[in-house]
Design a protein around this motif. Sequence first.
Motif, PDB file in Angstrom:
ATOM      1  N   VAL A  30       0.836  -1.200   0.000  1.00  0.00           N
ATOM      2  CA  VAL A  30       0.000   0.000   0.000  1.00  0.00           C
ATOM      3  C   VAL A  30       0.875   1.256   0.000  1.00  0.00           C
ATOM      4  O   VAL A  30       0.610   2.212  -0.736  1.00  0.00           O
ATOM      5  CB  VAL A  30      -0.957   0.014   1.208  1.00  0.00           C
ATOM      6  CG1 VAL A  30      -1.792   1.295   1.198  1.00  0.00           C
ATOM      7  CG2 VAL A  30      -1.871  -1.204   1.182  1.00  0.00           C
ATOM      8  N   ALA A  31       1.928   1.259   0.819  1.00  0.00           N
ATOM      9  CA  ALA A  31       2.830   2.419   0.870  1.00  0.00           C
ATOM     10  C   ALA A  31       3.413   2.702  -0.514  1.00  0.00           C
ATOM     11  O   ALA A  31       3.469   3.862  -0.946  1.00  0.00           O
ATOM     12  CB  ALA A  31       3.947   2.163   1.886  1.00  0.00           C
ATOM     13  N   GLU A  32       3.825   1.662  -1.204  1.00  0.00           N
ATOM     14  CA  GLU A  32       4.359   1.831  -2.562  1.00  0.00           C
ATOM     15  C   GLU A  32       3.300   2.416  -3.489  1.00  0.00           C
ATOM     16  O   GLU A  32       3.594   3.285  -4.312  1.00  0.00           O
ATOM     17  CB  GLU A  32       4.839   0.476  -3.093  1.00  0.00           C
ATOM     18  CG  GLU A  32       5.459   0.556  -4.480  1.00  0.00           C
ATOM     19  CD  GLU A  32       5.906  -0.800  -4.988  1.00  0.00           C
ATOM     20  OE1 GLU A  32       6.735  -0.838  -5.927  1.00  0.00           O
ATOM     21  OE2 GLU A  32       5.425  -1.823  -4.465  1.00  0.00           O
ATOM     22  N   GLN A  33       2.066   1.947  -3.374  1.00  0.00           N
ATOM     23  CA  GLN A  33       0.957   2.433  -4.192  1.00  0.00           C
ATOM     24  C   GLN A  33       0.732   3.934  -3.998  1.00  0.00           C
ATOM     25  O   GLN A  33       0.366   4.645  -4.932  1.00  0.00           O
ATOM     26  CB  GLN A  33      -0.313   1.652  -3.832  1.00  0.00           C
ATOM     27  CG  GLN A  33      -1.547   2.020  -4.616  1.00  0.00           C
ATOM     28  CD  GLN A  33      -1.588   1.380  -5.995  1.00  0.00           C
ATOM     29  OE1 GLN A  33      -0.640   0.694  -6.398  1.00  0.00           O
ATOM     30  NE2 GLN A  33      -2.654   1.613  -6.730  1.00  0.00           N
ATOM     31  N   PHE A  34       0.982   4.415  -2.776  1.00  0.00           N
ATOM     32  CA  PHE A  34       0.764   5.825  -2.462  1.00  0.00           C
ATOM     33  C   PHE A  34       2.052   6.645  -2.522  1.00  0.00           C
ATOM     34  O   PHE A  34       2.079   7.798  -2.071  1.00  0.00           O
ATOM     35  CB  PHE A  34       0.111   5.953  -1.082  1.00  0.00           C
ATOM     36  CG  PHE A  34      -1.370   5.666  -1.090  1.00  0.00           C
ATOM     37  CD1 PHE A  34      -2.299   6.696  -1.111  1.00  0.00           C
ATOM     38  CD2 PHE A  34      -1.836   4.353  -1.108  1.00  0.00           C
ATOM     39  CE1 PHE A  34      -3.657   6.432  -1.139  1.00  0.00           C
ATOM     40  CE2 PHE A  34      -3.191   4.081  -1.130  1.00  0.00           C
ATOM     41  CZ  PHE A  34      -4.111   5.118  -1.143  1.00  0.00           C
ATOM     42  N   GLY A  35       3.131   6.063  -3.033  1.00  0.00           N
ATOM     43  CA  GLY A  35       4.370   6.802  -3.210  1.00  0.00           C
ATOM     44  C   GLY A  35       5.119   7.112  -1.936  1.00  0.00           C
ATOM     45  O   GLY A  35       5.823   8.122  -1.841  1.00  0.00           O
ATOM     46  N   MET A  36       4.976   6.229  -0.927  1.00  0.00           N
ATOM     47  CA  MET A  36       5.678   6.422   0.341  1.00  0.00           C
ATOM     48  C   MET A  36       6.607   5.253   0.626  1.00  0.00           C
ATOM     49  O   MET A  36       6.485   4.188   0.015  1.00  0.00           O
ATOM     50  CB  MET A  36       4.671   6.558   1.495  1.00  0.00           C
ATOM     51  CG  MET A  36       3.729   7.739   1.392  1.00  0.00           C
ATOM     52  SD  MET A  36       2.757   7.912   2.916  1.00  0.00           S
ATOM     53  CE  MET A  36       1.443   8.985   2.361  1.00  0.00           C
ATOM     54  N   ASP A  37       7.520   5.459   1.577  1.00  0.00           N
ATOM     55  CA  ASP A  37       8.402   4.380   2.019  1.00  0.00           C
ATOM     56  C   ASP A  37       7.700   3.550   3.085  1.00  0.00           C
ATOM     57  O   ASP A  37       6.940   4.079   3.910  1.00  0.00           O
ATOM     58  CB  ASP A  37       9.707   4.948   2.594  1.00  0.00           C
ATOM     59  CG  ASP A  37      10.629   5.488   1.516  1.00  0.00           C
ATOM     60  OD1 ASP A  37      10.615   4.927   0.406  1.00  0.00           O
ATOM     61  OD2 ASP A  37      11.346   6.466   1.786  1.00  0.00           O
ATOM     62  N   ASP A  38       7.984   2.265   3.076  1.00  0.00           N
ATOM     63  CA  ASP A  38       7.418   1.351   4.064  1.00  0.00           C
ATOM     64  C   ASP A  38       8.308   1.343   5.306  1.00  0.00           C
ATOM     65  O   ASP A  38       9.475   0.952   5.229  1.00  0.00           O
ATOM     66  CB  ASP A  38       7.328  -0.055   3.465  1.00  0.00           C
ATOM     67  CG  ASP A  38       6.796  -1.086   4.444  1.00  0.00           C
ATOM     68  OD1 ASP A  38       6.173  -0.677   5.445  1.00  0.00           O
ATOM     69  OD2 ASP A  38       6.997  -2.292   4.195  1.00  0.00           O
ATOM     70  N   PRO A  39       7.795   1.733   6.476  1.00  0.00           N
ATOM     71  CA  PRO A  39       8.626   1.693   7.686  1.00  0.00           C
ATOM     72  C   PRO A  39       9.008   0.269   8.075  1.00  0.00           C
ATOM     73  O   PRO A  39       9.935   0.075   8.867  1.00  0.00           O
ATOM     74  CB  PRO A  39       7.736   2.335   8.756  1.00  0.00           C
ATOM     75  CG  PRO A  39       6.340   2.137   8.257  1.00  0.00           C
ATOM     76  CD  PRO A  39       6.436   2.222   6.767  1.00  0.00           C
ATOM     77  N   ASN A  40       8.300  -0.712   7.506  1.00  0.00           N
ATOM     78  CA  ASN A  40       8.565  -2.118   7.827  1.00  0.00           C
ATOM     79  C   ASN A  40       9.367  -2.833   6.741  1.00  0.00           C
ATOM     80  O   ASN A  40       9.410  -4.065   6.707  1.00  0.00           O
ATOM     81  CB  ASN A  40       7.238  -2.851   8.062  1.00  0.00           C
ATOM     82  CG  ASN A  40       6.412  -2.207   9.155  1.00  0.00           C
ATOM     83  OD1 ASN A  40       6.955  -1.710  10.128  1.00  0.00           O
ATOM     84  ND2 ASN A  40       5.098  -2.198   8.991  1.00  0.00           N
ATOM     85  N   ASP A  41       9.986  -2.052   5.870  1.00  0.00           N
ATOM     86  CA  ASP A  41      10.794  -2.632   4.802  1.00  0.00           C
ATOM     87  C   ASP A  41      11.879  -3.544   5.391  1.00  0.00           C
ATOM     88  O   ASP A  41      12.534  -3.188   6.376  1.00  0.00           O
ATOM     89  CB  ASP A  41      11.441  -1.510   3.987  1.00  0.00           C
ATOM     90  CG  ASP A  41      12.107  -2.013   2.727  1.00  0.00           C
ATOM     91  OD1 ASP A  41      11.618  -2.998   2.143  1.00  0.00           O
ATOM     92  OD2 ASP A  41      13.133  -1.420   2.334  1.00  0.00           O
ATOM     93  N   GLU A  42      12.029  -4.724   4.816  1.00  0.00           N
ATOM     94  CA  GLU A  42      13.021  -5.731   5.218  1.00  0.00           C
ATOM     95  C   GLU A  42      12.641  -6.496   6.480  1.00  0.00           C
ATOM     96  O   GLU A  42      13.325  -7.454   6.856  1.00  0.00           O
ATOM     97  CB  GLU A  42      14.423  -5.107   5.429  1.00  0.00           C
ATOM     98  CG  GLU A  42      14.988  -4.413   4.199  1.00  0.00           C
ATOM     99  CD  GLU A  42      15.318  -5.395   3.076  1.00  0.00           C
ATOM    100  OE1 GLU A  42      15.846  -6.478   3.374  1.00  0.00           O
ATOM    101  OE2 GLU A  42      15.008  -5.074   1.905  1.00  0.00           O
ATOM    102  N   GLU A  43      11.547  -6.110   7.149  1.00  0.00           N
ATOM    103  CA  GLU A  43      11.193  -6.807   8.392  1.00  0.00           C
ATOM    104  C   GLU A  43      10.692  -8.228   8.143  1.00  0.00           C
ATOM    105  O   GLU A  43      10.835  -9.094   9.009  1.00  0.00           O
ATOM    106  CB  GLU A  43      10.157  -6.003   9.185  1.00  0.00           C
ATOM    107  CG  GLU A  43      10.686  -4.707   9.770  1.00  0.00           C
ATOM    108  CD  GLU A  43      11.862  -4.907  10.715  1.00  0.00           C
ATOM    109  OE1 GLU A  43      11.922  -5.945  11.411  1.00  0.00           O
ATOM    110  OE2 GLU A  43      12.737  -4.019  10.766  1.00  0.00           O
ATOM    111  N   ALA A  44      10.119  -8.487   6.974  1.00  0.00           N
ATOM    112  CA  ALA A  44       9.677  -9.856   6.659  1.00  0.00           C
ATOM    113  C   ALA A  44      10.876 -10.801   6.578  1.00  0.00           C
ATOM    114  O   ALA A  44      10.795 -11.962   6.995  1.00  0.00           O
ATOM    115  CB  ALA A  44       8.879  -9.881   5.361  1.00  0.00           C
TER     116      ALA A  44
END
Length: 412
Positions: A124-138
Amino acid sequence: MDKRDAFYSTIPSFWDRLYGEEYALYDCFPIEPKEVCSIRKATNEVYRIYKKFTQMLRHAPDETFIDLGFPEKALPFLKLSLLPYETVIGRFDFVQTEEGLKMIEFNSDTPTFIRELFEVNGLVAEQFGMDDPNDEEAKYLGKALRNSIFHCAKQIGVTGHPYVVFTAHEEDIEDRETMKFLMKTAQIKGAAFVPLHQLKVDAGRGVYDGAGNQIDILYRHTYPLEALLEDVAIDHFPIGIECMNLVNERKVGMLNPASAFLMQSKAVMAGIWGLHEQEHLFFTADEHETIDRYFLPTYLDEEPFIEKNQRYVEKPAFGREGDTIVVRENGKTLHSSKQTTYNHYIKIYQKYACLPKTLIATEAGKKEAHLLIGSFIINEKASAFGYRAGAQITDNLSYFLPCGVKGEREWI
């Protein structure tokens, strides 16, 4: 609505609607990099307090566990400690107040909201042009799961690849797909998803899947331990107790571990607050400062709030999804949840914390909603976090509100 449905239709087997209602919002709540840092810091510091307290609690007499609301059936298993950490996946719930972040409870045993934050939030963050604060957490979650399974297998004497079964109620899409997401993320060779009703417990021998294969490690993440202990077959065979006896005898491993359940009772918060209020030397000066900063006054009776005419919340020691919650002030009930499923558990009383409000975009248009922060602790390290949006008492009808960061990725 069309854009929302088109977007979520691209995410396989995701429950973007629950109970026939919109659950996952097609919206992205903007947050600052400093908020990411403060939530992670709070998560790490509050967990350290919980860990220290529960490690001491493990040596307490049975009467103390009863006073804290633990079921009598759980007593033989509460002191089990088979992993180098108390819980594999836990989730704190925080409220952003005028005094900063305040922790209102800890689901250390069976927290949900996992796939939403470790996978969907980023999409969703990518869809709205934002960075994901949880990037790499998976990726970190997968590594933590593999690490936990390795330690669990070692404790029960299994060498080589253990047979790991992820289980849940098959008819519940959220539980089932959460477990399948964890299995996919863990990338364990030979692991399988087996519905709860297909498991067979053979007292003194082991736990088996539907085909008769003995299970080495049972991952029952969405099935609460207090529910497992009450599980009885049609012929009155105590399935849950016998399963836990097998865990005790190290004939099957179980995740989350039994130690996670030791943190689950909300009465633990009352124990921590009691020692803090006494300025007890069990906690260091820095730890007392942490408790003062992040914890809310919590007691096993309501008198302290009645005496001060303060608003407070009554909660069951074991309860979920805003069920059996009452908000009171001056002897009057201000809010109460419709469900009272957990009314048989002892109650704790916590100072009321008002959830902040924001406008959210729903299918029916803009709405005002209260925000609650869910923040995961994974193998003793702060990890993914995100937002629920709904009523003042956050329940199972609250929305999942994705979030994103604009600006420098200062939290990494």
